[in-house]
Design a protein around this motif. Structure first.
Motif, short mmCIF file in Angstrom:
data_model
loop_
_atom_site.label_atom_id
_atom_site.label_comp_id
_atom_site.label_asym_id
_atom_site.label_seq_id
_atom_site.Cartn_x
_atom_site.Cartn_y
_atom_site.Cartn_z
N VAL A 53 14.82 30.69 23.49
CA VAL A 53 15.21 31.39 22.27
C VAL A 53 16.68 31.79 22.40
N ASP A 54 17.46 31.45 21.36
CA ASP A 54 18.90 31.71 21.32
C ASP A 54 19.57 31.18 22.57
N SER A 55 20.43 31.97 23.21
CA SER A 55 21.17 31.47 24.37
C SER A 55 20.54 31.91 25.69
N GLU A 78 2.80 32.14 26.33
CA GLU A 78 2.57 33.56 26.61
C GLU A 78 2.91 34.38 25.38
N SER A 79 3.95 33.96 24.67
CA SER A 79 4.29 34.60 23.40
C SER A 79 3.92 33.65 22.26
N HIS A 80 4.11 34.10 21.04
CA HIS A 80 3.72 33.32 19.87
C HIS A 80 4.83 33.41 18.82
N VAL A 129 16.70 21.30 18.39
CA VAL A 129 17.25 22.64 18.21
C VAL A 129 16.99 23.04 16.77
N LEU A 130 16.29 24.15 16.59
CA LEU A 130 16.00 24.68 15.26
C LEU A 130 16.74 25.99 15.05
N LEU A 143 15.98 28.08 18.33
CA LEU A 143 14.99 27.64 19.31
C LEU A 143 15.44 26.30 19.87
N HIS A 144 15.51 26.22 21.19
CA HIS A 144 15.81 24.96 21.88
C HIS A 144 14.50 24.46 22.45
#
Length: 174
Positions: A53-55, A78-80, A129-130, A143-144
């Motif tokens: 997420v991000d950088s 683990e996360s959503h 990459v979104l 998001l990468h």
């Protein structure tokens, strides 16, 4: 009349028996049927990715799949994360080029509905990459996504996502 001599089945529109269409519309319908029969199944089945997420330097292994109503990308680990497709502002599909040394080409979509497509992009996808705006935020989040475990399935998912964006881009003017 002669201008609508093609007959095409449109099961997605509940036309079980083939209906008459003009040649131009029948080509569009055939592309649509192929997309729904092939790529959509791959997208809803999902693929496993290393997601950043991000950088952030930290990656999380997540399964990414298209929701059954085709409006969200679900990323589960683990996360959503739920990314509403209409909130995606840009998408870059990273593809491995055929040049020596493994240089990468990038196919960029500045928006899934208002896109610029780099011609000659390979479909050997190696990442994505979104950029999107989470609900309630004006800031873009990035998001990468890089293939994890089964790279073959992840690459097929990325290629299907690339085809989906291209399909949306091509159909927006029709």
């Amino acid at each position: 009349d002669k201008c609508s001599s093609q007959k095409v089945a449109l099961p997605r529109m509940c036309f079980v028996d083939p209906v008459r269409q003009c040649a131009e519309c029948s080509l569009i319908s055939q592309k649509e049927v192929e997309f729904y029969d092939k790529q959509l199944k791959v997208l809803t089945a999902g693929g496993t990715f290393l997601v950043r997420v991000d950088s952030s330097e930290k990656s999380e292994t997540m399964v990414c799949r298209l929701s059954n109503n085709h409006r969200y990308l679900f990323l589960d680990g683990e996360s959503h994360f739920e990314v509403e497709l209409s909130r995606i502002s840009s998408m870059q599909v990273l593809t491995e080029g055929s040049t020596p040394g493994g240089e990468k080409d990038i196919c960029s979509y500045t928006s899934l509905l208002d896109s610029q497509i780099s011609e000659g992009c390979s479909l050997r996808a190696s990442g994505m990459v979104l950029q999107y705006k989470p609900p309630g935020s004006q800031n873009l989040q990035q998001l990468h996504m890089d293939p994890a475990d089964d790279k073959r399935i992840a690459s097929a998912w990325l290629a299907a996502m690339h085809k989906a964006a291209k399909f949306l881009y091509e159909s927006r003017d029709q």
